[in-house]
Design a protein around this motif. Structure first.
Motif, PDB file in Angstrom:
ATOM      1  N   PRO A 151       0.829  -1.210   0.000  1.00 10.54           N
ATOM      2  CA  PRO A 151       0.000   0.000   0.000  1.00 10.54           C
ATOM      3  C   PRO A 151       0.866   1.264   0.000  1.00 10.54           C
ATOM      4  CG  PRO A 151      -0.751  -1.567   1.666  1.00 10.54           C
ATOM      5  CD  PRO A 151       0.577  -2.063   1.172  1.00 10.54           C
ATOM      6  N   VAL A 152       0.482   2.210  -0.853  1.00 14.24           N
ATOM      7  CA  VAL A 152       1.141   3.512  -0.900  1.00 14.24           C
ATOM      8  C   VAL A 152       0.199   4.519  -0.251  1.00 14.24           C
ATOM      9  CG1 VAL A 152       2.034   5.333  -2.406  1.00 14.24           C
ATOM     10  CG2 VAL A 152       2.393   2.926  -3.007  1.00 14.24           C
ATOM     11  N   HIS A 153       0.697   5.222   0.752  1.00 17.83           N
ATOM     12  CA  HIS A 153      -0.139   6.133   1.528  1.00 17.83           C
ATOM     13  C   HIS A 153       0.094   7.584   1.119  1.00 17.83           C
ATOM     14  CE1 HIS A 153      -1.227   2.969   4.452  1.00 17.83           C
ATOM     15  NE2 HIS A 153       0.013   2.545   4.289  1.00 17.83           N
ATOM     16  N   ALA A 154      -0.966   8.379   1.201  1.00 16.45           N
ATOM     17  CA  ALA A 154      -0.831   9.824   1.019  1.00 16.45           C
ATOM     18  C   ALA A 154       0.055  10.355   2.144  1.00 16.45           C
ATOM     19  CB  ALA A 154      -2.194  10.497   1.057  1.00 16.45           C
ATOM     20  N   ALA A 155       1.075  11.133   1.776  1.00 18.34           N
ATOM     21  CA  ALA A 155       2.013  11.639   2.773  1.00 18.34           C
ATOM     22  C   ALA A 155       1.411  12.731   3.649  1.00 18.34           C
ATOM     23  CB  ALA A 155       3.283  12.160   2.096  1.00 18.34           C
ATOM     24  N   TYR A 156       0.321  13.339   3.155  1.00 10.62           N
ATOM     25  CA  TYR A 156      -0.335  14.412   3.913  1.00 10.62           C
ATOM     26  C   TYR A 156      -1.713  14.635   3.304  1.00 10.62           C
ATOM     27  CZ  TYR A 156      -0.650  18.827   6.571  1.00 10.62           C
ATOM     28  OH  TYR A 156      -1.023  19.820   7.433  1.00 10.62           O
ATOM     29  N   ASP A 157      -2.545  15.423   3.985  1.00 13.17           N
ATOM     30  CA  ASP A 157      -3.863  15.764   3.453  1.00 13.17           C
ATOM     31  C   ASP A 157      -3.730  16.505   2.125  1.00 13.17           C
ATOM     32  OD1 ASP A 157      -4.772  14.824   5.893  1.00 13.17           O
ATOM     33  OD2 ASP A 157      -4.966  16.833   6.768  1.00 13.17           O
ATOM     34  N   GLY A 158      -4.736  16.379   1.285  1.00 10.17           N
ATOM     35  CA  GLY A 158      -4.723  17.125   0.030  1.00 10.17           C
ATOM     36  C   GLY A 158      -5.701  16.551  -0.973  1.00 10.17           C
ATOM     37  N   TYR A 159      -5.382  16.716  -2.247  1.00 11.76           N
ATOM     38  CA  TYR A 159      -6.236  16.179  -3.309  1.00 11.76           C
ATOM     39  C   TYR A 159      -5.356  15.706  -4.464  1.00 11.76           C
ATOM     40  CZ  TYR A 159      -5.525  20.728  -5.586  1.00 11.76           C
ATOM     41  OH  TYR A 159      -4.956  21.848  -6.153  1.00 11.76           O
ATOM     42  N   ILE A 160      -5.814  14.682  -5.163  1.00  8.77           N
ATOM     43  CA  ILE A 160      -5.094  14.189  -6.340  1.00  8.77           C
ATOM     44  C   ILE A 160      -5.238  15.229  -7.439  1.00  8.77           C
ATOM     45  CG2 ILE A 160      -5.000  12.391  -8.095  1.00  8.77           C
ATOM     46  CD1 ILE A 160      -6.058  10.446  -5.946  1.00  8.77           C
ATOM     47  N   SER A 161      -4.102  15.758  -7.890  1.00  5.49           N
ATOM     48  CA  SER A 161      -4.121  16.854  -8.863  1.00  5.49           C
ATOM     49  C   SER A 161      -3.674  16.434 -10.261  1.00  5.49           C
ATOM     50  CB  SER A 161      -3.220  17.996  -8.376  1.00  5.49           C
ATOM     51  OG  SER A 161      -1.914  17.521  -8.082  1.00  5.49           O
ATOM     52  N   ARG A 162      -3.037  15.264 -10.351  1.00  4.30           N
ATOM     53  CA  ARG A 162      -2.524  14.834 -11.657  1.00  4.30           C
ATOM     54  C   ARG A 162      -2.288  13.330 -11.616  1.00  4.30           C
ATOM     55  NH1 ARG A 162       3.463  16.716 -13.871  1.00  4.30           N
ATOM     56  NH2 ARG A 162       3.407  15.759 -15.935  1.00  4.30           N
ATOM     57  N   VAL A 163      -2.578  12.679 -12.718  1.00  4.88           N
ATOM     58  CA  VAL A 163      -2.188  11.279 -12.893  1.00  4.88           C
ATOM     59  C   VAL A 163      -1.532  11.164 -14.262  1.00  4.88           C
ATOM     60  CG1 VAL A 163      -3.852  10.190 -11.344  1.00  4.88           C
ATOM     61  CG2 VAL A 163      -4.523  10.732 -13.689  1.00  4.88           C
ATOM     62  N   ARG A 164      -0.563  10.280 -14.344  1.00  4.77           N
ATOM     63  CA  ARG A 164       0.161  10.160 -15.607  1.00  4.77           C
ATOM     64  C   ARG A 164       0.411   8.694 -15.924  1.00  4.77           C
ATOM     65  NH1 ARG A 164       5.832  13.192 -17.437  1.00  4.77           N
ATOM     66  NH2 ARG A 164       5.561  12.786 -19.665  1.00  4.77           N
ATOM     67  N   ILE A 165       0.160   8.339 -17.185  1.00  3.11           N
ATOM     68  CA  ILE A 165       0.445   7.015 -17.711  1.00  3.11           C
ATOM     69  C   ILE A 165       1.404   7.205 -18.872  1.00  3.11           C
ATOM     70  CG2 ILE A 165      -0.522   4.893 -18.662  1.00  3.11           C
ATOM     71  CD1 ILE A 165      -1.638   5.539 -15.935  1.00  3.11           C
TER      72      ILE A 165
END
Length: 565
Positions: free
Chosen positions: A65-79
């Protein structure tokens, strides 16, 4: 004297480290639940770039599992085909963005969002700016699963912390995400460069001296007083290891002192991505190309613009011209503050004749001016910012290679780096006729760099000096089926797999269809396998699969097969 304000921040259980500002220490968490161990450090030397984050080890496995390092929002995804493969970006309210690369899979809702985008735009590779607030996350939320996608050398998680406003990447260990480390850097050699007012090049006289020592204390293998005169540069070969890994990583900072005065400072605190190719100005690039030697220069080339040099006097170049005995000291630190030193005695000797480099009778290019070379067969134009130092540009030709439409043009040599790119125009010696749109410029060492035929020249952008000529690309890509042929029964098969290769200009696009409808084909960087994974839209019965592949010069190959599902 060139100076930028710097201060010393105290690292936990260690000595001081150099940084320009403080960063929040108690906000970010480690992105994995594993004991922190790294395969790559921030700012570590890599071919053509500084490493932009920390590579966290995942026990040579995927699936953590990869955890969010801090609060926030997903702003970009890249493939993407290479690079990070699959990457996720989270923007945080504290002014920073974290990046998670080489991941295996996303959460179901994010995976659906990406897939919908891919089908809507009929593309596998995607760089998606996600609307603000669409996917909010809290610190420690699982946002992905670790993997091995893209151009990774093995399973791990690449992790970055960036300045959201500038997109500069920052050393994560400055945020308190430290790695256990009680080992000082290991110095293996030093370099002496006899500059004497001339530009640095592969012709610069230099010598490498072996070093011995341990536990932070180093000296020349053959202790001596160095007899030097004129403008001199120094270099060093050094690696670092932390206490959690056997991997050889990069250092954090390097100082060069003359008689107790700091003449030069290097520190991997933060940098912008458009600067990262300047690693080729930082290292002894000719030594790296010819012998794969990582010699880190302790002087700054005048055309190098990167924020990893917080301070210098005369760019770190030292003038020995007073007949006195001097002390030169290297101080090397890792991010934990563990320190190694090496001290030299130098006899400044004005009576010795300066060792001057061989100056070829070339055309002088200035690093800070537009530089041009042209004759009736070739044109070279280099804009300011693409050379790191003045250059004695050399040009010659040799007869055409078999199948080439031009002589081989020797554009200087491969031992001088280019920061970004330059214009290269070559005039064919043979009229390409109706195939003019198939002409490309070829680098003899690396392959096609593309090109457009215009005004009697094939024109392209080159990223390196070297040997270039023109060829025609009239051959279509080759498609090789791995597990499908006409009439195949695919009922128990999870995915359709093929390979595609091209002989010259390279693959530009590929389109897979089943029964005339576009389907998502994933191209794996490591195996070079192109695959479609069956989903529930492909019902039982007979179907037709089609694949069309185009190269950059629009040569097209197709593959068609009927199969049963």
């Amino acid at each position: 004297m060139i100076a930028i304000a710097i201060f010393f921040a105290t690292a936990t259980h260690a000595q001081d480290v150099i940084q320009s500002k403080q960063y929040p220490k108690n906000q970010f968490r480690y992105p994995l639940d594993l004991s922190p161990s790294t395969a790559g450090s921030f700012g570590e030397l890599r071919a053509n770039h500084f490493h932009s984050g920390l590579d966290f080890k995942t026990n040579q496995r995927i699936g953590f599992p990869v955890h969010a390092a801090y609060d926030g929002y997903i702003s970009r995804v890249r493939i993407q085909f290479g690079g990070f493969g699959h990457a996720l970006y989270i923007t945080h309210p504290n002014g920073f963005t974290t990046v998670y690369g080489h991941i295996d899979s996303f959460t179901p809702e994010v995976a659906k969002y990406i897939r919908d985008y891919q089908y809507k735009n009929q593309t596998y590779e995607a760089d998606i700016a996600v609307p603000i607030g669409l996917f909010k996350v809290n610190k420690s939320d699982v946002v992905a699963i670790s993997g091995n996608r893209g151009a990774s050398a093995g399973p791990h998680l690449h992790f970055e912390i960036r300045d959201t406003l500038t997109q500069e990447t920052i050393n994560p260990q400055l945020f308190g995400l430290t790695i256990p480390d009680a080992k000082p850097p290991a110095i293996t050699a030093i370099g002496i460069y006899h500059l004497n007012g001339n530009p640095f090049s592969d012709k610069t006289p230099k010598e490498f001296l072996a070093v011995t020592g341990a536990n932070g204390n180093y000296h020349l293998t053959k202790p001596q007083v160095l007899d030097l005169s004129g403008n001199t540069g120094f270099g060093i070969s050094v690696i670092d290891q932390n206490s959690a890994s056997i991997n050889r990583n990069g250092i954090y900072s390097l100082e060069l002192k003359l008689d107790g005065i700091t003449m030069y400072t290097f520190a991997v605190e933060r940098f912008a991505f458009d600067q990262t190719h300047a690693i080729n100005a930082y290292i002894d690039y000719p030594a790296f190309i010819t012998a794969r030697r990582w010699m880190q220069k302790c002087f700054i080339l005048p055309g190098s613009r990167i924020s990893l040099y917080p301070q210098s006097i005369n760019r770190g170049v030292i003038a020995f011209n007073d007949d006195a005995l001097h002390e030169v000291q290297y101080i090397v630190k890792d991010i934990a503050g563990n320190t190694s030193t090496l001290t030299l005695k130098v006899k400044s000797n004005t009576s010795s004749s300066n060792i001057a480099p061989e100056r070829p009778a070339g055309t002088l290019f200035h690093y800070d001016k537009k530089s041009e070379f042209a004759n009736d067969k070739v044109k070279v134009t280099i804009m300011p910012g693409n050379l790191y130092d003045d250059l004695d540009f050399i040009y010659s030709t040799t007869p055409a290679k078999p199948g080439a439409l031009s002589q081989t043009h020797h554009i200087h040599n491969k031992l001088t780096p280019i920061h970004d790119e330059y214009d290269l125009w070559i005039k064919p010696d043979v009229n390409p006729g109706a195939d003019a749109d198939k002409a490309v410029i070829v680098n003899a060492a690396t392959g096609s760099i593309g090109g457009v035929y215009e005004d009697g020249y094939v024109k392209s952008k080159a990223r390196a000096f070297g040997d270039y000529y023109i060829k025609l690309d009239t051959v279509a890509p080759v498609i090789t089926a791995v597990n499908i042929r006409n009439g195949s029964n695919m009922h128990a098969i999870r995915a359709i797999k093929l390979r595609m290769t091209d002989n010259l200009s390279g693959i530009k696009s590929y389109t897979g269809k089943i029964d005339g409808k576009w389907v998502l084909m994933e191209w794996d960087y490591k195996t070079k396998v192109l695959s479609y994974t069956f989903d529930d839209t492909i019902t039982a019965g007979k179907h037709t699969f089609e694949l069309a592949v185009s190269d950059i010069k629009n040569n097209v190959s197709t593959f068609t097969a009927e199969f049963n599902r």
